[in-house]
Motif scaffolding. Structure first.
Motif: not given
Length: 305
Positions: A282-296
């Motif tokens: 958390a808050y390290k800038g390393d989180a991936k966003n592919l699952s979120y984009l697919n959720g959208i």
């Protein structure tokens, strides 16, 4: 005109806010996101991320202020994530949003906040008094869970003809005429009763549902340890798992980064990332966003279909 998606911000001590902010430009090309968070909490999180806020963020006020502590389980963050989710639901109810996409919450934080829900789907089930179905996956493979967050020792008592049949009818209403593999509960799908009788209940339910709808759509009970092999998956990409890890262990082994969580059989559309709060990053800038984009994208597909 772009569809409006209410974004439930999740546990602010986790990775949800980072994912939302780093994805904003791309998401804004697909829809009009409405972030359920107040400016004070948004600004605090953005400062921790050293992220410059875009000018075109649309916020929906969520009451409450507290100090974000990366990676910490707290009742404040649990309560705020709950309030954000409820506000997102309400936006759909009053037709100010077309769907809800949720960032991850922390179940222990919800418990600390005194909330009597084991997760998003459980809340939706009780909020709407309907049997919501949790389905996770991506276009290559979706898994609907017959049981979710219950102890393994209790699963067999739920596997009855009536409960399985009702679940399959509800799933058919949501998915339409998809071919679905229904897993057995026991090793070898019970070996004709040698290793358990639950498969007989499953098979009776499948026969009844297929006969009622007039099509052979549900198949099983499928032997669980062959259901996700490459040769079997050539014919199926929709599954029903009898319990949580039976379906999600193979799904996450194959498609962890790209899977989404979809709530079916409800009056609103809700999708979610298929991962947790990831407190360790958390808050390290390393989180991936592919699952979120697919959720959208999944939410938009359900809106348009």
């Amino acid at each position: 005109m772009k569809q409006k998606i209410a974004i439930s911000i999740g546990d602010l001590n986790g990775v949800g806010l980072e994912i939302a902010l780093k994805s904003h430009d791309e998401v804004s090309k697909l829809c009009s996101p409405i972030y359920c968070i107040n400016y004070t909490m948004l600004h605090q999180g953005a400062k921790l991320l050293n992220f410059e806020l875009p000018d075109n963020l649309q916020l929906h006020e969520v009451t409450g202020e507290f100090e974000i502590e990366a990676g910490k389980v707290s009742y404040e963050s649990g309560l705020y994530s709950y309030n954000s989710f409820v506000e997102a639901i309400k936006l759909c109810e009053i037709k100010q949003a077309d769907a809800v996409v949720t960032m991850p919450i922390h179940k222990e934080a919800w418990k600390l906040a005194g909330l009597d829900f084991v997760g998003h789907t459980d809340l939706l089930r009780k909020y709407f008094n309907q049997d919501a179905i949790m389905m996770l996956g991506c276009p290559a493979m979706f898994v609907a869970l017959f049981t979710e967050h219950i102890p393994l020792k209790e699963v067999s008592s739920h596997v009855t003809f009536e409960k399985v049949a009702n679940f399959l009818f509800d799933l058919h209403k949501s998915l339409g005429d998809k071919q679905v593999a229904v897993l057995g509960l026991n090793p070898h799908a019970g070996d004709n009763g040698v290793l358990g009788n639950e498969e007989r209940e499953i098979e009776k339910a499948i026969t009844h549902v297929n006969k009622t709808i007039g099509k052979e759509l549900f198949h099983g009970a499928v032997v669980p340890d062959i259901a996700f092999t490459p040769s079997f998956r050539e014919n199926f990409n929709y599954y029903v798992a009898m319990y949580h890890d039976q379906g999600l262990a193979p799904l996450k082994a194959l498609y962890f980064d790209e899977s989404v969580n979809i709530s079916l059989n409800l009056p609103i559309i809700r999708t979610s990332v298929d991962h947790g709060t990831a407190f360790d990053i958390a808050y390290k800038g390393d989180a991936k966003n592919l699952s979120y984009l697919n959720g959208i994208k999944s939410a938009l597909n359900f809106i348009n279909n």
